[in-house]
Design a protein around this motif. Structure first.
Motif, short mmCIF file in Angstrom:
data_model
loop_
_atom_site.label_atom_id
_atom_site.label_comp_id
_atom_site.label_asym_id
_atom_site.label_seq_id
_atom_site.Cartn_x
_atom_site.Cartn_y
_atom_site.Cartn_z
N ASP A 432 0.81 -1.22 0.00
CA ASP A 432 0.00 0.00 0.00
C ASP A 432 0.85 1.27 0.00
O ASP A 432 0.47 2.28 -0.57
CB ASP A 432 -0.94 0.01 1.21
CG ASP A 432 -2.01 -1.07 1.11
OD1 ASP A 432 -2.36 -1.45 -0.03
OD2 ASP A 432 -2.49 -1.54 2.16
N SER A 433 2.02 1.22 0.67
CA SER A 433 2.86 2.40 0.75
C SER A 433 3.36 2.80 -0.63
O SER A 433 3.22 3.96 -1.05
CB SER A 433 4.06 2.13 1.67
OG SER A 433 4.93 3.24 1.69
N ALA A 434 3.93 1.82 -1.35
CA ALA A 434 4.40 2.10 -2.71
C ALA A 434 3.22 2.43 -3.61
O ALA A 434 3.31 3.29 -4.50
CB ALA A 434 5.17 0.90 -3.26
N GLY A 435 2.09 1.75 -3.38
CA GLY A 435 0.90 2.02 -4.18
C GLY A 435 0.44 3.46 -4.01
O GLY A 435 0.02 4.10 -4.98
N GLY A 436 0.53 3.97 -2.78
CA GLY A 436 0.14 5.36 -2.53
C GLY A 436 1.02 6.34 -3.27
O GLY A 436 0.53 7.29 -3.89
N SER A 437 2.35 6.13 -3.22
CA SER A 437 3.27 7.00 -3.95
C SER A 437 3.03 6.93 -5.45
O SER A 437 3.06 7.95 -6.15
CB SER A 437 4.72 6.61 -3.64
OG SER A 437 5.05 6.89 -2.30
N LYS A 581 15.55 1.22 -0.06
CA LYS A 581 15.25 -0.18 0.19
C LYS A 581 13.84 -0.55 -0.25
O LYS A 581 13.51 -1.72 -0.42
CB LYS A 581 15.43 -0.50 1.68
CG LYS A 581 16.88 -0.39 2.13
CD LYS A 581 17.05 -0.87 3.56
CE LYS A 581 18.51 -0.82 3.98
NZ LYS A 581 18.71 -1.31 5.35
N GLY A 582 13.00 0.46 -0.42
CA GLY A 582 11.63 0.20 -0.87
C GLY A 582 11.11 1.35 -1.69
O GLY A 582 11.58 2.49 -1.56
N LEU A 583 10.14 1.06 -2.53
CA LEU A 583 9.55 2.09 -3.37
C LEU A 583 8.87 3.17 -2.54
O LEU A 583 8.82 4.34 -2.93
CB LEU A 583 8.51 1.46 -4.32
CG LEU A 583 9.05 0.46 -5.35
CD1 LEU A 583 7.89 -0.27 -6.00
CD2 LEU A 583 9.88 1.17 -6.40
N GLY A 584 8.34 2.77 -1.35
CA GLY A 584 7.65 3.72 -0.48
C GLY A 584 8.55 4.79 0.09
O GLY A 584 8.07 5.80 0.61
N GLU A 585 9.90 4.59 0.00
CA GLU A 585 10.84 5.59 0.52
C GLU A 585 10.99 6.76 -0.44
O GLU A 585 11.56 7.79 -0.08
CB GLU A 585 12.20 4.95 0.77
CG GLU A 585 12.17 3.90 1.88
CD GLU A 585 13.55 3.33 2.15
OE1 GLU A 585 14.53 3.88 1.62
OE2 GLU A 585 13.65 2.35 2.89
#
Length: 645
Positions: A432-437, A581-585
């Protein structure tokens, strides 16, 4: 032409002087893709296969039992056999050596004369001459009639007459060529690609030994006396077989030779590889149709005869007999009729009935003598039938649910505004974090976002109905719009021109990406073959020095950027490195600039060059056997460049 037309200023002329007349060699060099498919890796390796196929034809005719293939340090290739050797005598009509005609004239060859070759793959007669035309240089040595004959060519043009350069008591043909760098984008041959094809040819021709030698002198030798039965074992070596040995069927009718090897394993996939005169007919054809009909009919009849279906409340279908089946079908046909120049589908109607009758006869005898095998296979088939029925009910529930919803699309899908599939993209995003970005950073007009919650089901170890019970897989199917299953899947209903897998660059992200690729390869391979599936390439690092900010996609690029920054600020300004380390960053703007903007992003297109090799990789990585997976990881770990551990 009117006076007005002829006096039009700057009008292009079109007269006899505009007509170009190209001879065969010139036409090949002008339009190489017409003859070898493309001028990239596939077409480059096709050059080798054309020369090797000529040696294989000598094998099929009974005159050759070894092929030696050497990759040379200068980028050239040498292929040697011990066949009869290309004829060198003077052709009565053309008044030239037959060798020169074979190497320089499109359509010249012995494949059209059934007195020379009863069975051949190279029916278009363009092989050696096309290779010669697309080579910087080519040399041929022919051993026959007690002498060694030689001719050299430059871009397909003879540089000398065919001449005797020595004496010998052997026979055979030795062809060396170097691909023309002005034609091909890359002239470097890949040993792994060559080995895959040579291994395949050795399986299909049990009497043949093939030696592949690389530039360092390392030899790979392929010789399989068990033929296609060993082929089936090799294909299934990462799976658990339900029988001790593959069933081998062979026979001949009206000059058509048939060889089939098959066995069932504990997987839920089908792997059927078909060949006509050693050509991989990956689109199937009449020989495959005949095999499937005979397999279904014979197994069904034997099961009924032995009262093995008495408690089954549903009827068996042809698809039920596919689950866990691995088979190799190889036929040799004197006059094959292929659909299209690419020779990927056999059209001979008589071949279907020939294969059917041979399989019916031999398989029935085998099952009569091996009742234990029959019982094991039928239990597998019954399980597939029950799964099919459960999947049908799951599909109906999905359809009802979609009908109740206004759009029939999953709620978590953030769709795009335009509806032209060729201009739409679907990003399948991890979490969901990466999805939000991604939702905030995308271009809403043509980019859709589908976030996944956790890992999807490993379809390598699950039957159809279990897949359709998995929420994430159902969501993907609904979003794509292609429906699902052998009878219902329709690639033309795909709602997006690009399906882009975007996951983190860590172990979990790699696992999710592999699970998704397994799903697409096993159940929607047409999407991959149509070039619709891609992998996003987000950066691994953000390197900062003052106001200067640059992204790096691997360790080497990061090091290069750091060194460049230190030179430009003369070593005084500090350089900081942020590891994503993750797309959400990444914030939405960063994600757009680096990974989603078509003007700047880098996408990897997923392709299947070799279906058998792809099957091996997926069964290794996602199957039940641990040892092959550990061996694969240990062997290939050194090639990993973008994984955070």
């Amino acid at each position: 032409m009117s006076e007005t037309q002829s006096s039009t200023p700057n009008a292009p002329t079109y007269a006899a002087t505009n007509i170009q007349i190209l001879d065969g060699i010139q036409h090949v060099r002008k339009r190489p893709a017409m003859y070898i498919g493309d001028v990239h890796s596939r077409g480059l390796h096709h050059l080798i296969y054309e020369i090797v196929d000529n040696s294989i034809d000598e094998t099929l005719a009974g005159y050759n039992d070894i092929i030696d293939l050497s990759l040379n340090e200068d980028g050239s290739v040498t292929v040697t056999d011990n066949g009869r050797g290309i004829p060198v005598d003077i052709h009565p009509e053309k008044k030239k050596s037959a060798l020169e005609l074979v190497m320089t004239v499109i359509g010249a060859g012995g494949k059209f004369d059934k007195g020379a070759y009863k069975v051949s793959g190279g029916l278009h007669g363009v092989g050696a001459s096309v290779v010669n035309a697309l080579s910087e240089w080519c040399e041929v040595e022919v051993s026959r009639d007690g002498k060694i004959w030689f001719q050299r060519y430059h871009q397909g043009v003879p540089q000398c007459e065919v001449q005797a350069i020595g004496e010998t008591d052997k026979t055979g043909t030795k062809t060396s060529f170097k691909p023309d760098a002005s034609i091909f984008k890359n002239t470097e041959f890949r040993k792994d690609v060559i080995i895959d094809r040579m291994r395949e040819l050795a399986f299909l021709n049990s009497q043949l030994k093939i030696v592949v030698r690389d530039t360092e002198g390392v030899e790979d030798i392929f010789h399989f006396e068990g033929g296609i039965s060993e082929f089936v074992k090799y294909t299934d070596h990462n799976r658990i077989s339900l029988v001790k040995e593959p069933v081998f069927i062979s026979g001949e009718r009206d000059t058509t030779m048939v060889e089939i090897a098959l066995q069932y394993n504990d997987s839920y996939q089908e792997n059927v590889f078909s060949y006509v005169n050693n050509i991989n007919t990956h689109e199937g054809g009449t020989h495959v149709t005949g095999f499937r009909k005979a397999l279904t009919r014979t197994l069904n009849a034997s099961a009924q005869k032995n009262d093995l279906l008495k408690n089954l409340k549903i009827s068996l279908s042809g698809d039920d007999f596919k689950e866990g089946l691995t088979a190799v079908i190889s036929v040799k046909v004197a006059e094959p009729q292929f659909e299209g120049q690419t020779k990927t589908k056999l059209g001979n109607s008589e071949t279907q009935s020939i294969v059917e009758s041979i399989v019916n006869e031999h398989l029935a005898d085998y099952l009569e003598s091996n009742p234990g095998v029959l019982k094991t296979v039928i239990e597998k088939v019954k399980g597939a039938a029950l799964s099919r029925e459960a999947a049908r009910k799951a599909k109906e529930l999905t359809r009802r649910k979609s009908a109740l919803e206004s759009s029939g699309l999953p709620g978590k899908l953030a769709d795009c505004s335009i509806n032209d599939p060729e201009h739409c993209e679907l990003y399948i995003v991890e979490g969901d974090s990466a999805g939000g970005s991604a939702k905030q950073g995308r271009d809403r007009s043509f980019q859709a976002i589908l976030p996944l919650k956790g890992k999807i089901l490993n379809v390598e170890k699950a039957r159809l109905h279990k897949m359709l019970e998995n929420e994430e897989i159902k969501t993907i199917i609904l979003a794509l719009g292609t429906s699902f299953g052998v009878d219902e899947f329709a690639v033309d209903k795909l709602r997006y021109g690009k399906i882009i897998i975007m996951t983190d660059a860590d172990v979990d992200g790699a696992h999710i990406r592999t699970l998704l690729l397994t799903f697409f390869f096993r159940h929607m391979r047409e999407l991959i073959e149509a070039g619709k599936v891609f992998i996003a390439q987000p950066p691994l690092y953000l390197v900062k020095s003052g106001r200067d900010q640059r992204y790096a996609w691997d360790d080497d690029e990061r090091t290069s950027i750091i060194e460049s920054m230190k030179k430009q600020q003369k070593g005084k300004a500090s350089v900081s490195v942020q590891r994503y380390k993750g797309l959400g960053e990444m914030n939405p703007e960063q994600l757009w600039n680096t990974t989603m903007d078509p003007e700047h992003r880098s996408l990897l297109q997923v392709t299947v060059e070799n279906a058998m090799e792809a099957d091996q990789i997926f069964s290794t990585l996602m199957g039940d056997k641990v040892d092959p997976r550990r061996d694969f990881i240990e062997k290939n770990a050194r090639y990993v460049r973008r994984l955070d551990v």
